[in-house]
Design a protein around this motif. Structure first.
Motif, PDB file in Angstrom:
ATOM      1  N   UNK A 386     -17.629  25.080  16.516  1.00 27.64           N
ATOM      2  CA  UNK A 386     -17.177  24.251  15.807  1.00 27.64           C
ATOM      3  C   UNK A 386     -16.574  24.887  14.549  1.00 27.64           C
ATOM      4  N   UNK A 387     -17.239  25.915  14.181  1.00 26.86           N
ATOM      5  CA  UNK A 387     -16.547  26.653  12.977  1.00 26.86           C
ATOM      6  C   UNK A 387     -15.363  27.213  13.627  1.00 26.86           C
ATOM      7  N   UNK A 388     -15.238  28.073  14.717  1.00 28.03           N
ATOM      8  CA  UNK A 388     -13.953  28.598  15.170  1.00 28.03           C
ATOM      9  C   UNK A 388     -12.859  27.502  15.244  1.00 28.03           C
ATOM     10  N   UNK A 389     -13.450  26.496  15.992  1.00 26.80           N
ATOM     11  CA  UNK A 389     -12.634  25.287  16.311  1.00 26.80           C
ATOM     12  C   UNK A 389     -11.794  24.830  15.085  1.00 26.80           C
ATOM     13  N   UNK A 390     -12.515  24.500  13.785  1.00 29.49           N
ATOM     14  CA  UNK A 390     -12.170  23.991  12.621  1.00 29.49           C
ATOM     15  C   UNK A 390     -11.080  25.088  12.198  1.00 29.49           C
ATOM     16  N   UNK A 391     -11.496  26.399  12.150  1.00 32.43           N
ATOM     17  CA  UNK A 391     -10.573  27.358  11.626  1.00 32.43           C
ATOM     18  C   UNK A 391      -9.275  27.366  12.355  1.00 32.43           C
ATOM     19  N   UNK A 392      -9.223  27.284  13.627  1.00 30.31           N
ATOM     20  CA  UNK A 392      -8.035  27.361  14.466  1.00 30.31           C
ATOM     21  C   UNK A 392      -7.249  26.166  14.117  1.00 30.31           C
ATOM     22  N   UNK A 393      -7.822  25.021  13.886  1.00 34.41           N
ATOM     23  CA  UNK A 393      -7.042  23.671  13.588  1.00 34.41           C
ATOM     24  C   UNK A 393      -6.649  23.636  12.130  1.00 34.41           C
ATOM     25  N   UNK A 394      -7.374  24.167  11.135  1.00 40.76           N
ATOM     26  CA  UNK A 394      -7.291  23.997   9.756  1.00 40.76           C
ATOM     27  C   UNK A 394      -5.995  25.205   9.453  1.00 40.76           C
ATOM     28  N   UNK A 395      -6.212  26.395  10.092  1.00 37.54           N
ATOM     29  CA  UNK A 395      -5.536  27.484   9.640  1.00 37.54           C
ATOM     30  C   UNK A 395      -4.326  27.889  10.572  1.00 37.54           C
ATOM     31  N   UNK A 396      -4.554  28.228  11.858  1.00 42.95           N
ATOM     32  CA  UNK A 396      -3.823  28.719  12.835  1.00 42.95           C
ATOM     33  C   UNK A 396      -2.578  27.366  13.102  1.00 42.95           C
ATOM     34  N   UNK A 397      -3.326  26.454  13.619  1.00 43.40           N
ATOM     35  CA  UNK A 397      -2.232  25.196  13.933  1.00 43.40           C
ATOM     36  C   UNK A 397      -1.464  24.755  12.948  1.00 43.40           C
ATOM     37  N   UNK A 398      -1.938  24.658  11.701  1.00 43.26           N
ATOM     38  CA  UNK A 398      -1.091  24.241  10.523  1.00 43.26           C
ATOM     39  C   UNK A 398      -0.062  25.242  10.245  1.00 43.26           C
ATOM     40  N   UNK A 399      -0.448  26.349  10.314  1.00 47.37           N
ATOM     41  CA  UNK A 399       0.707  27.315   9.883  1.00 47.37           C
ATOM     42  C   UNK A 399       1.761  27.378  11.262  1.00 47.37           C
ATOM     43  N   UNK A 400       1.273  27.211  12.375  1.00 51.10           N
ATOM     44  CA  UNK A 400       2.260  27.211  13.683  1.00 51.10           C
ATOM     45  C   UNK A 400       3.206  26.077  13.517  1.00 51.10           C
ATOM     46  N   UNK A 401       2.448  24.850  13.045  1.00 47.69           N
ATOM     47  CA  UNK A 401       3.263  23.596  12.926  1.00 47.69           C
ATOM     48  C   UNK A 401       4.476  23.726  11.584  1.00 47.69           C
ATOM     49  N   UNK A 402       3.802  24.423  10.790  1.00 48.16           N
ATOM     50  CA  UNK A 402       4.797  24.490   9.545  1.00 48.16           C
ATOM     51  C   UNK A 402       6.021  25.550   9.897  1.00 48.16           C
ATOM     52  N   UNK A 403       5.642  26.601  10.621  1.00 51.73           N
ATOM     53  CA  UNK A 403       6.725  27.671  11.298  1.00 51.73           C
ATOM     54  C   UNK A 403       7.606  26.733  12.082  1.00 51.73           C
ATOM     55  N   UNK A 404       7.235  26.045  12.946  1.00 52.48           N
ATOM     56  CA  UNK A 404       8.019  25.317  13.780  1.00 52.48           C
ATOM     57  C   UNK A 404       8.768  24.409  13.134  1.00 52.48           C
ATOM     58  N   UNK A 405       8.523  23.670  12.293  1.00 49.30           N
ATOM     59  CA  UNK A 405       9.319  22.764  11.285  1.00 49.30           C
ATOM     60  C   UNK A 405      10.491  23.777  10.408  1.00 49.30           C
ATOM     61  N   UNK A 406       9.854  24.771  10.008  1.00 40.58           N
ATOM     62  CA  UNK A 406      10.884  25.423   9.475  1.00 40.58           C
ATOM     63  C   UNK A 406      12.040  26.181  10.271  1.00 40.58           C
ATOM     64  N   UNK A 407      11.586  26.483  11.558  1.00 45.21           N
ATOM     65  CA  UNK A 407      12.547  26.902  12.635  1.00 45.21           C
ATOM     66  C   UNK A 407      13.526  25.919  13.092  1.00 45.21           C
ATOM     67  N   UNK A 408      12.999  24.722  12.991  1.00 40.26           N
ATOM     68  CA  UNK A 408      13.774  23.563  13.591  1.00 40.26           C
ATOM     69  C   UNK A 408      14.676  23.234  12.552  1.00 40.26           C
ATOM     70  N   UNK A 409      14.405  23.399  11.260  1.00 45.14           N
ATOM     71  CA  UNK A 409      15.442  22.928  10.228  1.00 45.14           C
ATOM     72  C   UNK A 409      16.492  23.869  10.059  1.00 45.14           C
ATOM     73  N   UNK A 410      16.545  25.118  10.863  1.00 39.54           N
ATOM     74  CA  UNK A 410      17.734  26.053  10.852  1.00 39.54           C
ATOM     75  C   UNK A 410      18.837  25.559  11.690  1.00 39.54           C
ATOM     76  N   UNK A 411      18.586  24.478  12.410  1.00 40.73           N
ATOM     77  CA  UNK A 411      19.620  23.695  13.080  1.00 40.73           C
ATOM     78  C   UNK A 411      20.702  23.219  12.286  1.00 40.73           C
ATOM     79  N   UNK A 412      20.492  22.901  11.459  1.00 35.41           N
ATOM     80  CA  UNK A 412      21.491  22.195  10.169  1.00 35.41           C
ATOM     81  C   UNK A 412      22.372  23.429   9.797  1.00 35.41           C
ATOM     82  N   UNK A 413      21.937  24.454   9.920  1.00 33.12           N
ATOM     83  CA  UNK A 413      22.799  25.676   9.263  1.00 33.12           C
ATOM     84  C   UNK A 413      23.680  26.366  10.270  1.00 33.12           C
TER      85      UNK A 413
END
Length: 575
Positions: A386-413
């Motif tokens: 559960x600790x590992x899963x929580x860390x993956x969810x709270x840290x890794x997935x959120x950062x990947x999701x933020x990175x995906x949003x940032x990359x996706x926002x490049x289409x307007x440039x």
């Protein structure tokens, strides 16, 4: 001067001689009488000395079997009987033991079965009073002798009492010299029987304490074995435990049966004895009320016909009597210990019944402690996951999701199609990575024994059922569905599969919905369709199976339907 008559003097002398002769005769008679009584007194003294020796000899051995045999040997020697026997009273006023002296093993084998307490022997069983006979075969209750049995005429039988209870009877036949047993013989036999009663009681107490000590040692040994081993005994491997119970109970067969998780029966988790291989891994249906009561933690019971319970054939008199003991402790029920003896063997003693129950409680306690220990270890693993899963969810997935949003926002440039396509590909790969991480988190939170989450199994069953239809059933999952225990999860999947199958085959519906929810300690499955419905009085085997599953798990199954009004099945069980 005195004048003496010679004739008178001679007459006086003759009278004196007659008087002296008569006195000598009386003395001789007295001597003969004294010698005769002296012989009888000497014989009585010898017999009393023999009685005392026999009484002393009875105290030399504390083993019950040795004491019984010594009683018969002492009686034969003391009363000069060629044959002797001691019958021990069992249940139902029958003879459970029959110890003989004077008949060798070869002759005993030719004679066959030992007496069961019929005929003249049965007279002492029903009427425990001394019995002397001139001719054993002429008694009204005599039933004759079996083939090869030696002839017997004179007979003396006396009861052996242990306090106010008749323990058995002492039988003596064939008085040496061909005469009958006398009153004195009867008195000596009664005196010996009284002393034997005390010796037998002491021997029984000794045997009882020794057997209890062996049982307690077995309890400690099996508990230490089960708690000191990493093996999971809850799924089987209890053969060593059954073997120890077989040894201490002096049985022919020992079985440890555990409740079957997939049905109402029992599975043999441990077996010992010559016929153990015939029962290892077998499923048994122990549906008798008395055995059901024992399995729920009741007192041990004796079943006279073991073959009827075990579902086997009574070959060569085995098995005969069965002792059923609960494997229960503090409300935790782990099955039954079944011990069986041949029909020709003696019944289980009270000591075996009582100590068998103690043995069963020790085994159940060891199983329960092992289960708790295993759950504690699993809890530590799950907590870490559960600790590992929580860390993956709270840290890794959120950062990947933020990175995906940032990359996706490049289409307007950029207006370059190639660059836009590359951005979309990168975003898709990030989304796929996020999905893979989510699946990893779900698998970390599942139990170690599950290869697939319950939610995934339900989705798979729903998709598989929809292959033959033009539409897909609507599926709704609510609550921590994946936290349902494996035994309940199997039933949930079976209910969804069977409910969908019934709706698809019989309802003619064009819309089916499936809902699985875990709320307030209950798992609920609701399957509804807009089909033709049916008359509630009609026979419905498939839905009856759903009701049986709910009843087996102490749950409920409610079916709501009417012709042309569709059907709703609500199935729920407590977790």
């Amino acid at each position: 001067m005195y004048v003496v008559s010679i004739g008178g003097l001679m007459e006086s002398v003759d009278e004196s001689r007659e008087t002296m002769g008569s006195g000598i005769t009386k003395v001789e008679d007295l001597l003969k009488d004294f010698v005769s009584h002296g012989g009888e007194l000497l014989q009585s003294r010898e017999r009393m000395a023999g009685l005392l020796e026999a009484v002393v000899a009875l105290a030399e051995d504390l083993s019950l079997d040795a004491v019984l045999e010594r009683v018969v040997q002492s009686a034969c020697h003391l009363l000069r009987a060629r044959y002797g026997a001691l019958g021990v009273m069992g249940e139902n006023q029958t003879l459970s033991h029959f110890i003989t002296v004077g008949i060798d093993e070869e002759l005993a084998a030719k004679i066959g079965l030992v007496p069961s307490g019929k005929g003249v022997l049965g007279v002492l069983v029903t009427t425990p009073q001394p019995l002397r006979l001139h001719d054993l075969g002429r008694h009204p209750e005599a039933v004759g002798f079996p083939e090869h049995h030696p002839p017997m005429r004179s007979f003396l039988g006396v009861p052996i009492r242990v306090r106010d209870t008749v323990f058995g009877n002492l039988y003596l036949t064939e008085k040496e010299g061909g005469g009958d047993f006398s009153d004195e013989d009867e008195g000596l036999a009664m005196a010996l029987a009284a002393a034997a009663g005390v010796a037998i009681e002491n021997a029984k107490m000794y045997d009882d304490s020794r057997r209890r000590a062996r049982w307690l040692e077995a309890c400690m040994d099996v508990a230490g074995l089960m708690l000191g081993d990493d093996r999971d005994y809850s799924t089987g491997g209890l053969d060593p435990i059954a073997a120890r119970a077989l040894q201490e109970s002096e049985s022919e067969l020992a079985l440890i049966v555990a409740p079957d998780a997939s049905g109402p029966g029992f599975t043999v988790a441990g077996a010992a004895g010559e016929r153990a291989k015939d029962f290892s891994g077998r499923s048994l249906i122990l549906d008798s009320p008395e055995l059901q009561e024992v399995s729920a933690g009741g007192e041990p019971v004796i079943v006279e016909d073991a073959a009827a319970v075990l579902g086997g054939v009574d070959h060569d008199g085995c098995p005969g009597t069965l002792l059923a003991v609960a494997l229960s402790t503090q409300g935790a029920h782990h099955g039954l210990l079944l011990l069986a003896r041949c029909s020709s063997a003696r019944h289980y003693a009270r000591t075996d019944i009582e100590m068998g129950a103690v043995f069963g409680s020790h085994v159940a306690l060891a199983l329960e402690l092992a289960r708790v220990h295993r759950l504690r270890e699993e809890l530590l693993v799950f907590t870490d996951r559960d600790r590992i899963a929580r860390d993956l969810h709270d840290l890794v997935i959120q950062r990947l999701f933020a990175a995906g949003l940032s990359v996706q926002s490049l289409t307007r440039f950029t207006k370059d199609e190639l660059a836009t396509e590359r951005i979309r590909n990168i975003t898709g790969e990030l989304d796929e990575a996020i999905r893979s991480l989510r699946d990893t988190i779900y698998s970390l939170r599942s139990s170690s024994g599950e290869t697939e989450l319950l939610s995934g199994r339900i989705r798979r069953v729903t998709r598989s059922s929809a292959k033959s239809m033009a539409f897909t059933p609507r599926l709704t999952l609510t609550g921590p569905v994946d936290a349902v225990t494996p035994d309940k999860a199997d039933n949930v999947v079976a209910v969804v599969s069977e409910g969908l199958s019934n709706a698809i085959r019989h309802s003619g519906a064009d819309a089916i919905s499936v809902s699985v929810a875990v709320i307030k300690g209950k798992v609920t499955v609701v399957i509804t369709d807009n089909g033709s419905g049916f008359d509630a009085s009609q026979e419905r085997n498939g839905l009856a199976n759903l009701e049986d599953r709910a009843r087996m798990l102490e749950g409920e199954c409610t079916i709501t339907t009417a012709p042309n009004a569709g059907t709703s099945v609500e199935w729920s069980v407590p977790l």
